[in-house]
Design a protein around this motif. Sequence first.
Motif, PDB file in Angstrom:
ATOM      1  N   SER A 193       0.497  -0.483   0.000  1.00  0.00           N
ATOM      2  CA  SER A 193       0.000   0.000   0.000  1.00  0.00           C
ATOM      3  C   SER A 193       0.287   0.280   0.000  1.00  0.00           C
ATOM      4  N   HIS A 194       2.439  -0.664  -0.168  1.00  0.00           N
ATOM      5  CA  HIS A 194       2.277  -0.121   0.123  1.00  0.00           C
ATOM      6  C   HIS A 194       1.844   0.308   0.065  1.00  0.00           C
ATOM      7  N   HIS A 195       1.727  -0.358   0.542  1.00  0.00           N
ATOM      8  CA  HIS A 195       0.970   0.805   0.181  1.00  0.00           C
ATOM      9  C   HIS A 195       1.502   1.635   0.895  1.00  0.00           C
ATOM     10  N   ILE A 196       1.100   2.226  -0.122  1.00  0.00           N
ATOM     11  CA  ILE A 196       1.041   2.560   1.228  1.00  0.00           C
ATOM     12  C   ILE A 196      -0.167   3.377   1.307  1.00  0.00           C
ATOM     13  N   ALA A 229      11.742   9.160  -0.088  1.00  0.00           N
ATOM     14  CA  ALA A 229      11.152   8.738   1.182  1.00  0.00           C
ATOM     15  C   ALA A 229      10.190   7.578   0.958  1.00  0.00           C
ATOM     16  N   LEU A 230       9.420   7.643  -0.118  1.00  0.00           N
ATOM     17  CA  LEU A 230       8.488   6.549  -0.409  1.00  0.00           C
ATOM     18  C   LEU A 230       9.261   5.271  -0.730  1.00  0.00           C
ATOM     19  N   ALA A 231      10.333   5.403  -1.502  1.00  0.00           N
ATOM     20  CA  ALA A 231      11.135   4.214  -1.831  1.00  0.00           C
ATOM     21  C   ALA A 231      11.672   3.576  -0.551  1.00  0.00           C
ATOM     22  N   GLY A 245       6.229 -10.929   4.223  1.00  0.00           N
ATOM     23  CA  GLY A 245       5.792 -12.318   4.186  1.00  0.00           C
ATOM     24  C   GLY A 245       4.586 -12.506   3.279  1.00  0.00           C
ATOM     25  N   TYR A 246       3.766 -11.467   3.156  1.00  0.00           N
ATOM     26  CA  TYR A 246       2.587 -11.574   2.288  1.00  0.00           C
ATOM     27  C   TYR A 246       2.994 -11.806   0.833  1.00  0.00           C
ATOM     28  N   LEU A 247       4.185 -11.340   0.457  1.00  0.00           N
ATOM     29  CA  LEU A 247       4.632 -11.537  -0.929  1.00  0.00           C
ATOM     30  C   LEU A 247       4.885 -13.018  -1.204  1.00  0.00           C
ATOM     31  N   ALA A 256       5.017  -0.545  -9.841  1.00  0.00           N
ATOM     32  CA  ALA A 256       5.937  -1.508  -9.217  1.00  0.00           C
ATOM     33  C   ALA A 256       6.699  -0.929  -8.038  1.00  0.00           C
ATOM     34  N   GLY A 257       6.791   0.407  -7.943  1.00  0.00           N
ATOM     35  CA  GLY A 257       7.594   0.989  -6.870  1.00  0.00           C
ATOM     36  C   GLY A 257       9.033   0.530  -6.994  1.00  0.00           C
ATOM     37  N   THR A 258       9.625   0.147  -5.871  1.00  0.00           N
ATOM     38  CA  THR A 258      11.027  -0.282  -5.892  1.00  0.00           C
ATOM     39  C   THR A 258      11.176  -1.728  -6.367  1.00  0.00           C
ATOM     40  N   VAL A 262       6.185  -1.558 -14.287  1.00  0.00           N
ATOM     41  CA  VAL A 262       5.635  -0.315 -14.833  1.00  0.00           C
ATOM     42  C   VAL A 262       5.480   0.682 -13.694  1.00  0.00           C
ATOM     43  N   ASP A 263       5.992   1.887 -13.887  1.00  0.00           N
ATOM     44  CA  ASP A 263       5.793   2.924 -12.869  1.00  0.00           C
ATOM     45  C   ASP A 263       5.953   4.287 -13.534  1.00  0.00           C
ATOM     46  N   ALA A 264       5.297   5.276 -12.941  1.00  0.00           N
ATOM     47  CA  ALA A 264       5.414   6.643 -13.471  1.00  0.00           C
ATOM     48  C   ALA A 264       6.676   7.322 -12.957  1.00  0.00           C
ATOM     49  N   SER A 265       7.293   6.742 -11.959  1.00  0.00           N
ATOM     50  CA  SER A 265       8.433   7.397 -11.314  1.00  0.00           C
ATOM     51  C   SER A 265       9.754   6.785 -11.760  1.00  0.00           C
ATOM     52  N   THR A 294      12.560   7.478 -10.404  1.00  0.00           N
ATOM     53  CA  THR A 294      13.290   7.132  -9.176  1.00  0.00           C
ATOM     54  C   THR A 294      12.980   5.697  -8.765  1.00  0.00           C
ATOM     55  N   MET A 295      11.692   5.347  -8.799  1.00  0.00           N
ATOM     56  CA  MET A 295      11.308   3.981  -8.415  1.00  0.00           C
ATOM     57  C   MET A 295      11.922   2.970  -9.384  1.00  0.00           C
ATOM     58  N   LEU A 296      11.826   3.267 -10.661  1.00  0.00           N
ATOM     59  CA  LEU A 296      12.315   2.286 -11.640  1.00  0.00           C
ATOM     60  C   LEU A 296      13.832   2.122 -11.558  1.00  0.00           C
ATOM     61  N   ASP A 303       2.996   6.813 -17.159  1.00  0.00           N
ATOM     62  CA  ASP A 303       1.916   7.316 -16.308  1.00  0.00           C
ATOM     63  C   ASP A 303       0.638   6.597 -16.739  1.00  0.00           C
ATOM     64  N   LEU A 304       0.200   5.678 -15.915  1.00  0.00           N
ATOM     65  CA  LEU A 304      -0.973   4.871 -16.280  1.00  0.00           C
ATOM     66  C   LEU A 304      -2.242   5.717 -16.350  1.00  0.00           C
ATOM     67  N   ASN A 305      -2.219   6.892 -15.747  1.00  0.00           N
ATOM     68  CA  ASN A 305      -3.382   7.786 -15.889  1.00  0.00           C
ATOM     69  C   ASN A 305      -3.508   8.282 -17.324  1.00  0.00           C
ATOM     70  N   SER A 309      -0.002  -4.048  -6.723  1.00  0.00           N
ATOM     71  CA  SER A 309      -0.021  -4.026  -5.266  1.00  0.00           C
ATOM     72  C   SER A 309       0.105  -2.594  -4.763  1.00  0.00           C
ATOM     73  N   SER A 310      -0.893  -2.179  -4.006  1.00  0.00           N
ATOM     74  CA  SER A 310      -0.926  -0.824  -3.430  1.00  0.00           C
ATOM     75  C   SER A 310      -0.757   0.256  -4.498  1.00  0.00           C
ATOM     76  N   SER A 311      -1.266   0.009  -5.664  1.00  0.00           N
ATOM     77  CA  SER A 311      -1.117   1.005  -6.731  1.00  0.00           C
ATOM     78  C   SER A 311      -2.444   1.426  -7.353  1.00  0.00           C
ATOM     79  N   HIS A 325      -5.162   2.260  -6.070  1.00  0.00           N
ATOM     80  CA  HIS A 325      -5.800   3.392  -5.374  1.00  0.00           C
ATOM     81  C   HIS A 325      -5.175   4.728  -5.762  1.00  0.00           C
ATOM     82  N   GLU A 326      -4.029   4.695  -6.405  1.00  0.00           N
ATOM     83  CA  GLU A 326      -3.366   5.949  -6.771  1.00  0.00           C
ATOM     84  C   GLU A 326      -3.792   6.462  -8.144  1.00  0.00           C
ATOM     85  N   LEU A 327      -4.572   5.682  -8.851  1.00  0.00           N
ATOM     86  CA  LEU A 327      -4.899   6.035 -10.230  1.00  0.00           C
ATOM     87  C   LEU A 327      -6.143   6.905 -10.308  1.00  0.00           C
ATOM     88  N   SER A 328      -6.170   7.800 -11.275  1.00  0.00           N
ATOM     89  CA  SER A 328      -7.330   8.687 -11.412  1.00  0.00           C
ATOM     90  C   SER A 328      -8.500   7.965 -12.076  1.00  0.00           C
TER      91      SER A 328
HETATM   92  C1  LIG Z   1       2.447   2.721  -2.743  1.00  0.00           C
HETATM   93  S1  LIG Z   1       3.525   2.414  -4.041  1.00  0.00           S
HETATM   94  C2  LIG Z   1       3.449   0.643  -4.209  1.00  0.00           C
HETATM   95  C3  LIG Z   1       4.673   0.097  -4.867  1.00  0.00           C
HETATM   96  C4  LIG Z   1       4.760  -1.424  -4.947  1.00  0.00           C
HETATM   97  N1  LIG Z   1       3.730  -1.986  -5.791  1.00  0.00           N
HETATM   98  C5  LIG Z   1       4.749  -2.043  -3.575  1.00  0.00           C
HETATM   99  O1  LIG Z   1       3.783  -2.749  -3.238  1.00  0.00           O
HETATM  100  O2  LIG Z   1       5.704  -1.824  -2.820  1.00  0.00           O
HETATM  101  C6  LIG Z   1       2.579   2.948  -5.460  1.00  0.00           C
HETATM  102  C7  LIG Z   1       3.409   3.064  -6.733  1.00  0.00           C
HETATM  103  O3  LIG Z   1       2.507   3.420  -7.807  1.00  0.00           O
HETATM  104  C8  LIG Z   1       3.164   4.355  -8.629  1.00  0.00           C
HETATM  105  N2  LIG Z   1       2.156   5.138  -9.339  1.00  0.00           N
HETATM  106  C9  LIG Z   1       1.293   6.028  -8.805  1.00  0.00           C
HETATM  107  N3  LIG Z   1       0.537   6.579  -9.770  1.00  0.00           N
HETATM  108  C10 LIG Z   1       0.924   6.020 -10.940  1.00  0.00           C
HETATM  109  C11 LIG Z   1       0.541   6.202 -12.288  1.00  0.00           C
HETATM  110  N4  LIG Z   1      -0.403   7.071 -12.624  1.00  0.00           N
HETATM  111  N5  LIG Z   1       1.152   5.476 -13.238  1.00  0.00           N
HETATM  112  C12 LIG Z   1       2.124   4.589 -12.905  1.00  0.00           C
HETATM  113  N6  LIG Z   1       2.543   4.387 -11.640  1.00  0.00           N
HETATM  114  C13 LIG Z   1       1.962   5.101 -10.663  1.00  0.00           C
HETATM  115  C14 LIG Z   1       3.994   5.185  -7.675  1.00  0.00           C
HETATM  116  O4  LIG Z   1       5.067   5.838  -8.346  1.00  0.00           O
HETATM  117  C15 LIG Z   1       4.478   4.141  -6.682  1.00  0.00           C
HETATM  118  O5  LIG Z   1       5.703   3.596  -7.053  1.00  0.00           O
END
Ligand SMILES: C[S@@+](CC[C@H](N)C(=O)[O-])C[C@H]1O[C@@H](n2cnc3c(N)ncnc32)[C@H](O)[C@@H]1O
Length: 286
Positions: free
Chosen positions: A2-5, A22-24, A36-38, A61-63, A82-85, A87-89, A111-113, A129-131, A133-136
């Motif tokens: 959710s991470h999420h976070i 900081a998120l990474a 362990g959930y992974l 994917a985050g980190t 796949v990630d918009a960041s 830094t994460m990639l 940017d998946l949006n 995973s935990s991603s 909820h971040e999408l528009s």
């Molecule tokens: C909370 S993190 C979760 C990362 C990883 N899945 C995990 O479980 O550790 C959410 C990730 O979604 C990415 N993200 C957020 N909005 C996005 C978008 N519109 N397109 C692609 N990635 C996005 C963020 O950059 C971040 O790396």
Amino acid sequence: MSHHIAAEHSPASHHEHENPAALADLLERDAAVAGGYLDDASAWIGTHFDSDPEQIVDLGAGTGVGTFALAQRFPTASILAVDASRTMLNHVTDGAAAAGLEQRVRTVECDLNASWPDAAADADLVWASSSLHELSDPDRVLRDAFAALRRGGVFVAVEMDVLPSFLPAEFPPEAPGLEQRLHAELTALGWNAHHDWASTIAAAGCTSLERRQFTTQATSPTVAPYAGAWLAKMRGALVDRLDAVDQTALNALIDDDAELARIATTIRGSRTALLARRSAAADQQN
Ligand SMILES: C[S@@+](CC[C@H](N)C(=O)[O-])C[C@H]1O[C@@H](n2cnc3c(N)ncnc32)[C@H](O)[C@@H]1O
């Protein structure tokens, strides 16, 4: 993470202002403490395949904690993170090099949006995973995800059910219940208010939706620094929303590693995974 976070389903969320470094850090600590959930989720996913998935997409994917867990579980799979960041990639790329997985792990900055990446096609498994909820527009991304699955392919969404807990209920002694109050304030701000994705996933074109909960209850020395990262993130979001007693207690924890290590020894958390298979109807649409 959710991470999420944590999590709200809004493009105008606090995530937009999140410091990627900081998120990474938080995502890596999350995997170290609660990862362990992974193992459990990837083993569960494996039971849904007659032969191991070959092409996997990790959305947001985050980190790369999910990417690497899936690479370990399915040793012949290629995984697209796949990630918009960027830094994460970069973390994913560095992690893949360190693990000798350069041939199996690729990244795409997207940017998946705005769009679905062309490279994410013909997948046996899409993992988010935990991603979501971040999408528009998660509905659109889910439709694209199902369209990118091969016949019989599997989609998995994971979200945190609750914010992780670290503090004893009686903390601080002068005003017990700090963590409960922090979570209540964050809930009021929309944290962790994501939808249950079941209906969205069903509408996107799937059969046989399954749900599984993964709980974490662990005591370890690595809990304290993870708790510190969370509490600092919470403090940043709750400026001017805490009374003086709570603010002082929170500051003392964040600023005093020894105090934090004494108080935050156990993590309690919970995630839910939804698993769905691409339906035959989706085959006809594509
Ligand atoms: C909370 S993190 C979760 C990362 C990883 N899945 C995990 O479980 O550790 C959410 C990730 O979604 C990415 N993200 C957020 N909005 C996005 C978008 N519109 N397109 C692609 N990635 C996005 C963020 O950059 C971040 O790396």
